[in-house]
Every structure is written in C-alpha cells, then in structure tokens.
Design a protein around this motif. Structure first.
Motif, PDB file in Angstrom:
ATOM      1  N   SER A 283       2.547 -22.879   6.750  1.00 42.77           N
ATOM      2  CA  SER A 283       1.582 -23.672   7.743  1.00 42.77           C
ATOM      3  C   SER A 283       2.382 -23.922   9.176  1.00 42.77           C
ATOM      4  CB  SER A 283       1.568 -25.150   7.179  1.00 42.77           C
ATOM      5  OG  SER A 283       2.701 -26.011   7.120  1.00 42.77           O
ATOM      6  N   GLN A 284       3.363 -23.268   9.312  1.00 48.10           N
ATOM      7  CA  GLN A 284       4.196 -23.479  10.755  1.00 48.10           C
ATOM      8  C   GLN A 284       3.853 -21.993  11.334  1.00 48.10           C
ATOM      9  OE1 GLN A 284       7.941 -24.551   9.042  1.00 48.10           O
ATOM     10  NE2 GLN A 284       8.130 -25.674  10.863  1.00 48.10           N
ATOM     11  N   LEU A 285       2.931 -21.097  10.660  1.00 50.97           N
ATOM     12  CA  LEU A 285       2.898 -19.863  11.301  1.00 50.97           C
ATOM     13  C   LEU A 285       1.255 -19.807  11.910  1.00 50.97           C
ATOM     14  CD1 LEU A 285       4.238 -17.421   8.581  1.00 50.97           C
ATOM     15  CD2 LEU A 285       5.392 -18.134  10.636  1.00 50.97           C
ATOM     16  N   ILE A 286       1.209 -19.253  12.901  1.00 49.86           N
ATOM     17  CA  ILE A 286       0.001 -19.303  13.769  1.00 49.86           C
ATOM     18  C   ILE A 286      -0.955 -18.115  13.678  1.00 49.86           C
ATOM     19  CG2 ILE A 286       0.289 -21.551  15.236  1.00 49.86           C
ATOM     20  CD1 ILE A 286       0.789 -19.406  17.544  1.00 49.86           C
TER      21      ILE A 286
ATOM     22  N   GLU B 112       0.608  -7.065  19.328  1.00 49.75           N
ATOM     23  CA  GLU B 112      -0.253  -8.044  20.114  1.00 49.75           C
ATOM     24  C   GLU B 112      -0.641  -8.858  19.108  1.00 49.75           C
ATOM     25  OE1 GLU B 112      -3.241  -6.192  23.101  1.00 49.75           O
ATOM     26  OE2 GLU B 112      -4.309  -6.128  20.861  1.00 49.75           O
ATOM     27  N   PHE B 113      -0.836 -10.244  19.456  1.00 49.71           N
ATOM     28  CA  PHE B 113      -1.339 -11.343  18.891  1.00 49.71           C
ATOM     29  C   PHE B 113      -2.640 -11.851  19.682  1.00 49.71           C
ATOM     30  CE2 PHE B 113       3.285 -11.251  18.697  1.00 49.71           C
ATOM     31  CZ  PHE B 113       3.504 -11.245  17.346  1.00 49.71           C
ATOM     32  N   ASN B 114      -3.649 -12.057  18.859  1.00 53.62           N
ATOM     33  CA  ASN B 114      -4.957 -12.879  19.173  1.00 53.62           C
ATOM     34  C   ASN B 114      -4.935 -14.322  18.651  1.00 53.62           C
ATOM     35  OD1 ASN B 114      -5.947 -10.425  20.674  1.00 53.62           O
ATOM     36  ND2 ASN B 114      -6.619  -9.527  18.724  1.00 53.62           N
ATOM     37  N   ILE B 115      -4.837 -15.176  19.449  1.00 53.01           N
ATOM     38  CA  ILE B 115      -4.737 -16.496  18.900  1.00 53.01           C
ATOM     39  C   ILE B 115      -6.102 -17.066  18.957  1.00 53.01           C
ATOM     40  CG2 ILE B 115      -3.686 -18.713  19.499  1.00 53.01           C
ATOM     41  CD1 ILE B 115      -1.672 -16.616  18.523  1.00 53.01           C
ATOM     42  N   ASP B 116      -6.605 -17.677  17.990  1.00 54.23           N
ATOM     43  CA  ASP B 116      -7.974 -17.933  18.117  1.00 54.23           C
ATOM     44  C   ASP B 116      -8.154 -19.363  18.117  1.00 54.23           C
ATOM     45  OD1 ASP B 116      -7.401 -18.263  15.394  1.00 54.23           O
ATOM     46  OD2 ASP B 116      -9.120 -17.166  14.586  1.00 54.23           O
ATOM     47  N   ASN B 117      -6.976 -20.418  18.007  1.00 57.04           N
ATOM     48  CA  ASN B 117      -7.316 -21.737  17.969  1.00 57.04           C
ATOM     49  C   ASN B 117      -6.026 -22.248  19.000  1.00 57.04           C
ATOM     50  OD1 ASN B 117      -4.907 -20.985  16.655  1.00 57.04           O
ATOM     51  ND2 ASN B 117      -4.918 -22.520  15.083  1.00 57.04           N
ATOM     52  N   THR B 118      -6.184 -23.443  19.457  1.00 57.51           N
ATOM     53  CA  THR B 118      -5.345 -24.164  20.325  1.00 57.51           C
ATOM     54  C   THR B 118      -3.981 -24.336  19.475  1.00 57.51           C
ATOM     55  OG1 THR B 118      -7.284 -25.122  21.376  1.00 57.51           O
ATOM     56  CG2 THR B 118      -4.961 -26.110  22.079  1.00 57.51           C
ATOM     57  N   CYS B 119      -3.015 -24.266  19.832  1.00 56.50           N
ATOM     58  CA  CYS B 119      -1.753 -24.287  19.313  1.00 56.50           C
ATOM     59  C   CYS B 119      -0.569 -24.388  20.526  1.00 56.50           C
ATOM     60  CB  CYS B 119      -1.524 -23.187  18.167  1.00 56.50           C
ATOM     61  SG  CYS B 119      -1.317 -21.740  18.919  1.00 56.50           S
ATOM     62  N   VAL B 120       0.749 -24.567  19.916  1.00 55.17           N
ATOM     63  CA  VAL B 120       1.898 -24.419  20.657  1.00 55.17           C
ATOM     64  C   VAL B 120       2.731 -23.414  20.046  1.00 55.17           C
ATOM     65  CG1 VAL B 120       4.085 -25.687  21.357  1.00 55.17           C
ATOM     66  CG2 VAL B 120       2.109 -26.862  21.061  1.00 55.17           C
ATOM     67  N   ILE B 121       3.122 -22.560  20.972  1.00 57.24           N
ATOM     68  CA  ILE B 121       3.936 -21.130  20.461  1.00 57.24           C
ATOM     69  C   ILE B 121       5.424 -21.394  20.955  1.00 57.24           C
ATOM     70  CG2 ILE B 121       4.467 -18.723  20.573  1.00 57.24           C
ATOM     71  CD1 ILE B 121       1.396 -18.379  21.185  1.00 57.24           C
TER      72      ILE B 121
ATOM     73  N   LYS C 261      -7.994 -22.191  23.793  1.00 54.66           N
ATOM     74  CA  LYS C 261      -9.273 -21.382  23.169  1.00 54.66           C
ATOM     75  C   LYS C 261     -10.195 -21.496  24.411  1.00 54.66           C
ATOM     76  CE  LYS C 261     -12.256 -21.134  19.218  1.00 54.66           C
ATOM     77  NZ  LYS C 261     -12.557 -21.470  17.743  1.00 54.66           N
ATOM     78  N   VAL C 262     -10.777 -20.004  24.479  1.00 50.69           N
ATOM     79  CA  VAL C 262     -11.695 -20.050  25.745  1.00 50.69           C
ATOM     80  C   VAL C 262     -12.996 -19.477  25.129  1.00 50.69           C
ATOM     81  CG1 VAL C 262     -12.270 -19.094  27.886  1.00 50.69           C
ATOM     82  CG2 VAL C 262      -9.981 -19.814  27.498  1.00 50.69           C
ATOM     83  N   LEU C 263     -13.956 -20.232  25.345  1.00 54.88           N
ATOM     84  CA  LEU C 263     -15.194 -19.553  24.681  1.00 54.88           C
ATOM     85  C   LEU C 263     -16.324 -18.962  25.831  1.00 54.88           C
ATOM     86  CD1 LEU C 263     -16.243 -22.421  22.548  1.00 54.88           C
ATOM     87  CD2 LEU C 263     -14.965 -20.639  21.788  1.00 54.88           C
ATOM     88  N   PHE C 264     -16.398 -17.686  25.636  1.00 55.61           N
ATOM     89  CA  PHE C 264     -17.329 -17.095  26.262  1.00 55.61           C
ATOM     90  C   PHE C 264     -18.886 -16.847  25.870  1.00 55.61           C
ATOM     91  CE2 PHE C 264     -13.118 -15.355  27.423  1.00 55.61           C
ATOM     92  CZ  PHE C 264     -13.151 -15.760  28.720  1.00 55.61           C
ATOM     93  N   ASN C 265     -19.882 -17.264  26.776  1.00 57.70           N
ATOM     94  CA  ASN C 265     -21.221 -17.060  26.078  1.00 57.70           C
ATOM     95  C   ASN C 265     -21.993 -15.776  26.799  1.00 57.70           C
ATOM     96  OD1 ASN C 265     -21.081 -19.705  25.282  1.00 57.70           O
ATOM     97  ND2 ASN C 265     -21.998 -20.809  26.913  1.00 57.70           N
TER      98      ASN C 265
END
Length: 127
Positions: free
Chosen positions: A33-36, A63-72, A123-127
């Motif tokens: 659960s600590q891994l994002i 390369e990492f694609n982060i799809d949620n708000t978190c702390v690295i 997390k940035v959402l593009f329309n």
C-alpha cells in the motif's frame, strides 16, 4: 559508500539522493500500500552468460505515469531471481526467489533511496 556499493558506482545519482550522507542504504520491509506505481524492470541479467564488462556498461530507463494525487519521497528497489533446472530460460518453468513487497514476508527486505525533497504530483484532467 555510494562510489562503490557492492561494486556499483552510484556516484552519478548522489546529488539526487536525500540520504546520500548515510553510511548504509535504508533497508526496510515495505507494505504494498506504500507503493504508488507498479513495479518496473530496471535490468534483466542472465547469470549464466553475463560478463563483468557487460555489468559495467548496463544502462536503464524508467518512466512513471502517476494517475492520482500523492507524495513521492523516494524509490523502493527489490529483485526477483529465477532458477531453472536446465538450460531452458523460460520463466514459466523456473523457481522464483522474490524480495518484492507484494510477496510473503521473509528475512529479505527492500532497499529505499530517498529524494532530496518530496514531489507532489497533481492529477490534471484534460477535456
């Protein structure tokens, strides 16, 4: 320590490591659960055929694609080792030794390398 860590020259990344002044790496058991992010293969090495000069010139890219708000705060490293009973290199027919945080806990742990400062991706959402 970082210039010769188990015969690996880690000095190029020292400026980017928060705990680079430590005499040893941080070795801990991490909960999944600590891994994002899902695990990424950094290097695959065939221990039957690898030469010393091969190890000195290996390079990797992640390369990492982060799809949620978190702390690295850093990176967690572990290894999987596959053993086969013959020259068949098929992973499907091998016995696996893993130190992954997703596996059952043993005396094996994970290696942690912290960044100099936390990263807060948004997390940035593009329309």
């Amino acid at each position: 320590m970082w210039n010769n860590y188990f015969d690996l020259n880690m000095s190029p990344i020292v400026p980017y490591i928060k705990n680079s002044s430590l005499k040893e790496c941080v070795i801990e058991t991490i909960e999944p659960s600590q891994l994002i992010q899902d695990a990424q293969l950094i290097q695959s090495i065939n221990l039957r055929t690898v030469r010393m000069d091969d190890l000195c010139t290996m390079r990797s890219f992640c390369e990492f694609n982060i799809d949620n708000t978190c702390v690295i705060s850093g990176f967690c490293f572990w290894f999987d080792c596959y053993f086969s009973s013959n020259n068949n290199s098929s992973i499907l027919r091998s016995t696996r030794l893993t130190t992954s945080p997703n596996s059952s806990k043993t005396h094996w742990k994970q290696t942690l390398v912290f960044l100099p400062a936390d990263i807060y991706p948004l997390k940035v959402l593009f329309n």
